[in-house]
Every structure is written in C-alpha cells, then in structure tokens.
Design a protein around this motif. Structure first.
Motif, PDB file in Angstrom:
ATOM      1  N   LEU A  23       0.809  -1.227   0.000  1.00 27.49           N
ATOM      2  CA  LEU A  23       0.000   0.000   0.000  1.00 27.49           C
ATOM      3  C   LEU A  23       0.842   1.278   0.000  1.00 27.49           C
ATOM      4  O   LEU A  23       0.308   2.356   0.215  1.00 27.49           O
ATOM      5  CB  LEU A  23      -0.966   0.041   1.194  1.00 27.49           C
ATOM      6  N   LEU A  24       2.139   1.152  -0.251  1.00 26.40           N
ATOM      7  CA  LEU A  24       2.998   2.328  -0.358  1.00 26.40           C
ATOM      8  C   LEU A  24       3.294   2.601  -1.823  1.00 26.40           C
ATOM      9  O   LEU A  24       2.665   2.048  -2.715  1.00 26.40           O
ATOM     10  CB  LEU A  24       4.290   2.112   0.439  1.00 26.40           C
ATOM     11  N   ARG A  25       4.248   3.459  -2.096  1.00 23.54           N
ATOM     12  CA  ARG A  25       4.665   3.746  -3.468  1.00 23.54           C
ATOM     13  C   ARG A  25       6.146   4.137  -3.472  1.00 23.54           C
ATOM     14  O   ARG A  25       6.750   4.339  -2.422  1.00 23.54           O
ATOM     15  CB  ARG A  25       3.799   4.828  -4.096  1.00 23.54           C
ATOM     16  N   LEU A  69       5.365  -0.178  -7.681  1.00 21.51           N
ATOM     17  CA  LEU A  69       5.075  -1.533  -8.126  1.00 21.51           C
ATOM     18  C   LEU A  69       3.733  -1.566  -8.839  1.00 21.51           C
ATOM     19  O   LEU A  69       2.836  -0.777  -8.517  1.00 21.51           O
ATOM     20  CB  LEU A  69       5.074  -2.495  -6.933  1.00 21.51           C
ATOM     21  N   PRO A  70       3.553  -2.444  -9.810  1.00 20.86           N
ATOM     22  CA  PRO A  70       2.306  -2.478 -10.583  1.00 20.86           C
ATOM     23  C   PRO A  70       1.076  -2.613  -9.682  1.00 20.86           C
ATOM     24  O   PRO A  70       1.021  -3.478  -8.806  1.00 20.86           O
ATOM     25  CB  PRO A  70       2.482  -3.719 -11.464  1.00 20.86           C
ATOM     26  N   GLY A  71       0.116  -1.724  -9.899  1.00 25.17           N
ATOM     27  CA  GLY A  71      -1.103  -1.723  -9.105  1.00 25.17           C
ATOM     28  C   GLY A  71      -1.048  -0.821  -7.896  1.00 25.17           C
ATOM     29  O   GLY A  71      -2.036  -0.672  -7.182  1.00 25.17           O
ATOM     30  N   PHE A  72       0.106  -0.190  -7.664  1.00 21.90           N
ATOM     31  CA  PHE A  72       0.275   0.711  -6.529  1.00 21.90           C
ATOM     32  C   PHE A  72       0.701   2.080  -7.051  1.00 21.90           C
ATOM     33  O   PHE A  72       1.376   2.187  -8.075  1.00 21.90           O
ATOM     34  CB  PHE A  72       1.328   0.173  -5.558  1.00 21.90           C
ATOM     35  N   GLY A  73       0.320   3.109  -6.314  1.00 13.19           N
ATOM     36  CA  GLY A  73       0.662   4.452  -6.763  1.00 13.19           C
ATOM     37  C   GLY A  73       0.052   4.744  -8.115  1.00 13.19           C
ATOM     38  O   GLY A  73      -1.124   4.507  -8.358  1.00 13.19           O
ATOM     39  N   PRO A  89      26.000  -3.621 -12.800  1.00 12.10           N
ATOM     40  CA  PRO A  89      25.668  -4.443 -11.635  1.00 12.10           C
ATOM     41  C   PRO A  89      24.477  -3.883 -10.860  1.00 12.10           C
ATOM     42  O   PRO A  89      24.250  -2.665 -10.836  1.00 12.10           O
ATOM     43  CB  PRO A  89      26.949  -4.396 -10.787  1.00 12.10           C
ATOM     44  N   LEU A  90      23.745  -4.774 -10.225  1.00 12.70           N
ATOM     45  CA  LEU A  90      22.517  -4.410  -9.528  1.00 12.70           C
ATOM     46  C   LEU A  90      22.632  -4.679  -8.033  1.00 12.70           C
ATOM     47  O   LEU A  90      23.277  -5.634  -7.601  1.00 12.70           O
ATOM     48  CB  LEU A  90      21.342  -5.224 -10.063  1.00 12.70           C
ATOM     49  N   VAL A  91      21.955  -3.834  -7.256  1.00 14.41           N
ATOM     50  CA  VAL A  91      21.688  -4.103  -5.851  1.00 14.41           C
ATOM     51  C   VAL A  91      20.197  -3.848  -5.644  1.00 14.41           C
ATOM     52  O   VAL A  91      19.697  -2.771  -5.991  1.00 14.41           O
ATOM     53  CB  VAL A  91      22.512  -3.204  -4.905  1.00 14.41           C
ATOM     54  N   LEU A  92      19.493  -4.829  -5.111  1.00 17.01           N
ATOM     55  CA  LEU A  92      18.064  -4.692  -4.860  1.00 17.01           C
ATOM     56  C   LEU A  92      17.825  -4.357  -3.394  1.00 17.01           C
ATOM     57  O   LEU A  92      18.423  -4.969  -2.507  1.00 17.01           O
ATOM     58  CB  LEU A  92      17.323  -5.977  -5.206  1.00 17.01           C
ATOM     59  N   LEU A  93      16.945  -3.388  -3.149  1.00 16.60           N
ATOM     60  CA  LEU A  93      16.524  -3.045  -1.795  1.00 16.60           C
ATOM     61  C   LEU A  93      15.018  -3.282  -1.698  1.00 16.60           C
ATOM     62  O   LEU A  93      14.255  -2.853  -2.578  1.00 16.60           O
ATOM     63  CB  LEU A  93      16.822  -1.579  -1.465  1.00 16.60           C
ATOM     64  N   GLY A  94      14.594  -3.960  -0.641  1.00 20.01           N
ATOM     65  CA  GLY A  94      13.172  -4.214  -0.468  1.00 20.01           C
ATOM     66  C   GLY A  94      12.728  -3.896   0.940  1.00 20.01           C
ATOM     67  O   GLY A  94      13.412  -4.230   1.916  1.00 20.01           O
ATOM     68  N   HIS A  95      11.574  -3.233   1.033  1.00 23.52           N
ATOM     69  CA  HIS A  95      11.018  -2.876   2.340  1.00 23.52           C
ATOM     70  C   HIS A  95       9.767  -3.696   2.609  1.00 23.52           C
ATOM     71  O   HIS A  95       8.854  -3.738   1.775  1.00 23.52           O
ATOM     72  CB  HIS A  95      10.673  -1.386   2.389  1.00 23.52           C
ATOM     73  N   SER A  96       9.733  -4.373   3.744  1.00 20.36           N
ATOM     74  CA  SER A  96       8.548  -5.107   4.186  1.00 20.36           C
ATOM     75  C   SER A  96       8.101  -6.103   3.113  1.00 20.36           C
ATOM     76  O   SER A  96       8.879  -6.979   2.725  1.00 20.36           O
ATOM     77  CB  SER A  96       7.442  -4.107   4.547  1.00 20.36           C
ATOM     78  N   LEU A  97       6.895  -5.972   2.579  1.00 20.38           N
ATOM     79  CA  LEU A  97       6.442  -6.870   1.521  1.00 20.38           C
ATOM     80  C   LEU A  97       7.354  -6.784   0.299  1.00 20.38           C
ATOM     81  O   LEU A  97       7.594  -7.788  -0.388  1.00 20.38           O
ATOM     82  CB  LEU A  97       5.004  -6.535   1.118  1.00 20.38           C
ATOM     83  N   SER A 102      -7.491  -2.089   1.686  1.00 23.87           N
ATOM     84  CA  SER A 102      -7.224  -2.132   0.253  1.00 23.87           C
ATOM     85  C   SER A 102      -8.318  -1.462  -0.570  1.00 23.87           C
ATOM     86  O   SER A 102      -8.159  -1.236  -1.763  1.00 23.87           O
ATOM     87  CB  SER A 102      -7.030  -3.582  -0.219  1.00 23.87           C
ATOM     88  N   TRP A 103      -9.448  -1.134   0.050  1.00 28.19           N
ATOM     89  CA  TRP A 103     -10.467  -0.335  -0.653  1.00 28.19           C
ATOM     90  C   TRP A 103      -9.900   1.000  -1.074  1.00 28.19           C
ATOM     91  O   TRP A 103     -10.381   1.642  -2.027  1.00 28.19           O
ATOM     92  CB  TRP A 103     -11.663  -0.110   0.258  1.00 28.19           C
ATOM     93  N   PHE A 104      -8.899   1.470  -0.359  1.00 26.22           N
ATOM     94  CA  PHE A 104      -8.341   2.792  -0.650  1.00 26.22           C
ATOM     95  C   PHE A 104      -7.175   2.712  -1.625  1.00 26.22           C
ATOM     96  O   PHE A 104      -6.534   3.708  -1.907  1.00 26.22           O
ATOM     97  CB  PHE A 104      -7.879   3.454   0.664  1.00 26.22           C
ATOM     98  N   GLN A 105      -6.909   1.520  -2.142  1.00 24.12           N
ATOM     99  CA  GLN A 105      -5.808   1.326  -3.078  1.00 24.12           C
ATOM    100  C   GLN A 105      -6.331   1.347  -4.504  1.00 24.12           C
ATOM    101  O   GLN A 105      -7.450   0.910  -4.771  1.00 24.12           O
ATOM    102  CB  GLN A 105      -5.121  -0.011  -2.764  1.00 24.12           C
TER     103      GLN A 105
END
Length: 231
Positions: free
Chosen positions: A21-23, A45-49, A80-88, A133-136
C-alpha cells in the motif's frame, strides 16, 4: 580529480521495492542521501501508486519477483545491480534475486523478516488489510499480494529462498518497529549464507522516510564493500 570522477560514476544500479500500500516515493529521503554517488530507481510496483498492473501480471509474490527482475535488468542495461526491499517489497526482492544471476551484487532487506507462520496474527492482518485495500488504486493487486504473502506455504517458503541466496545480504530492522520486530528480522536473516544484521535504535517501520541519514550511515559502507575488488 579522480575522487570527483568516481562520485559521478555509480558503482551499481540500486533498485528499491516499496512495501504494501505504499509507493516508490517513500524512498526519496534515502535517495537524497545516496545520490549522485549511487544511482537509485524506486518505481511504483504495478497496481500501486500511479503504476497500472498489466492484465497478465498475477498478484502473487513469484509473479512480482519476475516483474522486478525483468525491469531491473532493463533499467541497469548491464550495470551491476543491488536490490533493496522494504517489508512486503523485501519478499518481492527475495523472489527476484534468483533470476538475476551474477549481475546481482547484493540485496538489502528493511523491516523484512518472519518465516514462521502464525495463524491468528495473520488472520487479523488479512482482515484489516483487505478493508484498507479499498483505498488502493488496484484493489485486486493489493488484496492478492496480501493474501498470497500471508498464506502458510508462502511464509514457510521464505527461509528456503533466503538459504539459497548466492550474494551478500544486509538486513536492517528498526528498534521500535511494531510491524516487523527485530527478533523476526534476525530469525529470517539467520538462514542467509552471507549476511549482516543491523538494528537502528529508535527507528520504526519506515526508516527510509523517518531516519534516512542514520539508514545511509549503515547502508553506504556496506555498498562500498560490495563495490570494492575482492581479494
């Protein structure tokens, strides 16, 4: 002169995946700490923001992991890549990691942990989350990812994904995080072959927004070690 030149040449492309539910803009305070030395890309991410979810993209962690891996490769164009992920977003990163091969130098997980299925807490989370998720913008994407990520199989599968990581990983928890407490971050990180754990005192679940300078103090030395030639 050489030092100035190095600052203008990013060591790796950093790709940042936000939580549920973030962006992407949640990463902006941290990006300001890292750029221009580190090139950062933090998409919705697709479907968000503002990002639409393609009809063929299922709202599951494996599908979003494939999407992230494909987009990261295209964005990096061989760098080269570095991936950062928060929570989900950390779970999405774990699914993407195996698809990037040697191009992926490392991954960073913020507020990401678990690996132990808890029936009642997850049931309450699904109940509250489905109402929110109604607000997404894309309700199916929001509900689908929440339901998929809290199923017993998905939760129990996280330790296996982590144990198969072929690159260094940095795990960061917030000392005051009430969503993902440090004990759960430490538990999941313990399955990683080459990992480092840091806990930010006083930080909550959104350190990239609330404590970007403290987060950068932990993150930058780790990134620099990745970029340095190994003996």
């Amino acid at each position: 002169m050489s030092e100035s030149t190095n600052l203008r040449e990013p060591h790796a492309q950093l790709v940042m995946a936000h939580g549920w539910l973030l962006r992407g803009r949640i990463w902006q305070p941290l990006q300001q700490q890292l750029e221009p030395q580190w090139s950062c890309w933090a998409p919705d991410l697709p479907g968000f923001g503002s990002a639409q979810r393609p009809p063929g993209l299922s709202p599951t962690l494996p599908a979003y992991g494939r999407w992230l891996a494909q987009e990261a490769k295209q964005r990096a164009a061989g760098v080269p890549l570095v991936l950062l992920g928060h929570s989900l977003g950390g779970s999405v990163v774990l699914h993407a990691a195996a698809l990037l091969g040697d191009q992926l130098q490392g991954i960073v997980l913020l507020g990401c942990g678990g690996g132990v299925y808890q029936r009642r807490p997850f049931a309450r989370l699904r109940q509250v989350g489905c109402a929110l998720s109604w607000f997404q913008g894309d309700r199916r994407a929001a509900r689908g990812l929440l339901l998929n990520s809290t199923q017993r199989r998905a939760v129990a599968g996280l330790p296996k994904l982590v144990s198969q990581l072929a690159m260094p990983s940095l795990w960061i928890g917030g000392g005051n995080d009430q969503v993902m407490q440090p004990v759960y971050v430490r538990h999941l990180a313990g399955y990683a072959p080459d990992h480092q754990i840091e806990v930010l005192p006083g930080a909550g679940h959104l350190p990239m927004r609330d404590q970007p300078a403290a987060l950068a103090e932990v993150l930058i030395p780790w990134l620099q070690r990745l970029a340095s030639p190994r003996s």
